[in-house]
Enzyme design. Structure first.
Site, PDB file in Angstrom:
ATOM      1  N   CYS A  16       1.050  -0.848  -0.065  1.00  0.00           N
ATOM      2  CA  CYS A  16       0.001  -0.161   0.037  1.00  0.00           C
ATOM      3  C   CYS A  16       0.838   1.055  -0.004  1.00  0.00           C
ATOM      4  O   CYS A  16       1.708   1.560  -0.897  1.00  0.00           O
ATOM      5  CB  CYS A  16      -0.882   0.118   1.140  1.00  0.00           C
TER       6      CYS A  16
ATOM      7  N   HIS B 140      -3.751  -4.600  -0.174  1.00  0.00           N
ATOM      8  CA  HIS B 140      -3.316  -5.153   0.946  1.00  0.00           C
ATOM      9  C   HIS B 140      -3.129  -6.794   0.874  1.00  0.00           C
ATOM     10  O   HIS B 140      -4.338  -7.569   1.143  1.00  0.00           O
ATOM     11  CB  HIS B 140      -4.135  -4.882   2.213  1.00  0.00           C
TER      12      HIS B 140
ATOM     13  N   GLU C 281      -2.346  -8.838   3.339  1.00  0.00           N
ATOM     14  CA  GLU C 281      -2.980  -9.435   4.464  1.00  0.00           C
ATOM     15  C   GLU C 281      -4.308  -9.331   4.737  1.00  0.00           C
ATOM     16  O   GLU C 281      -4.756  -9.881   5.694  1.00  0.00           O
ATOM     17  CB  GLU C 281      -2.171  -8.677   5.503  1.00  0.00           C
TER      18      GLU C 281
END
Length: 207
Positions: A79, A181, A183
């Site tokens: 990001c 992202h 994650e």
């Protein structure tokens, strides 16, 4: 050991949890010796470009990160962390970045029906293959951002359609970036982190 770079940019807990899920030994650190001794680096980030670069500088990390990458350590920016890989950011003026990849970070242009920030799930289009792109064609990942990386096509591995081909994954040598992202992108994102682990260790059992 993978070092997640600590400069107060947020979202590090989620990144560390995701790395643990793929079996990657990782630690959050701002210690120059740990950074230089790491097998690979991850630069996460949420927030403003200028403030992030100021904090990296305040903690004495800018030159350390550049030294580590110059020594050949793989780096993954996530990001805002991906945006900081560029030469400059143009948010509230001009701010010098880490300068690993030529280009500028610019605000996403306003377009009818496409709000800024760009927030939500978008499908990836693979533009060129890299160590991280296997199996990603058409897969959805999660974005939250108002700025994008304006870089040459040679550095773009994947795009997402947001009224224009928005760079979603960029790369130069052993420096990688994900605008989304991983994650927060479920099994698809975990797969990307798994492939980064494989790239760092190149079939070594020493994870």
């Amino acid at each position: 050991m993978i070092i997640v770079l600590d400069y107060g940019a947020g979202n590090t807990a989620n990144v560390l949890r995701a790395l643990a899920q793929v079996g990657m030994a990782a630690r959050l650190s701002a210690d120059p010796q740990e950074i230089l001794a790491a097998d690979g680096l991850i630069l996460p980030g949420v927030g403003a470009y200028a403030a992030a670069m100021q904090e990296l500088s305040r903690r004495g990390l800018t030159a350390v990160i550049q030294q580590a990458v110059a020594a050949g350590k793989p780096l993954l920016g996530i990001c805002l962390g991906m945006q900081l890989l560029l030469e400059e950011g143009l948010e509230n003026g001009r701010t010098q970045g880490l300068a690993f990849i030529p280009g500028s970070c610019r605000r996403i242009p306003d377009q009818a029906g496409l709000p800024v920030p760009h927030m939500g799930w978008n499908d990836l289009k693979i533009e060129q293959e890299s160590a991280l792109t296997e199996g990603l064609q058409g897969q959805a990942v999660y974005f939250v951002h108002s700025y994008y990386t304006d870089v040459a096509e040679a550095y773009i591995d994947a795009t997402a359609d947001y009224g224009f081909p928005l760079p979603a994954m960029i790369r130069k040598g052993h420096v990688f970036g994900c605008q989304f992202h991983p994650e927060k992108s479920g099994s698809v994102g975990l797969g990307i982190l798994e492939r980064f682990k494989e790239y760092v260790y190149e079939d070594s059992a020493c994870y």
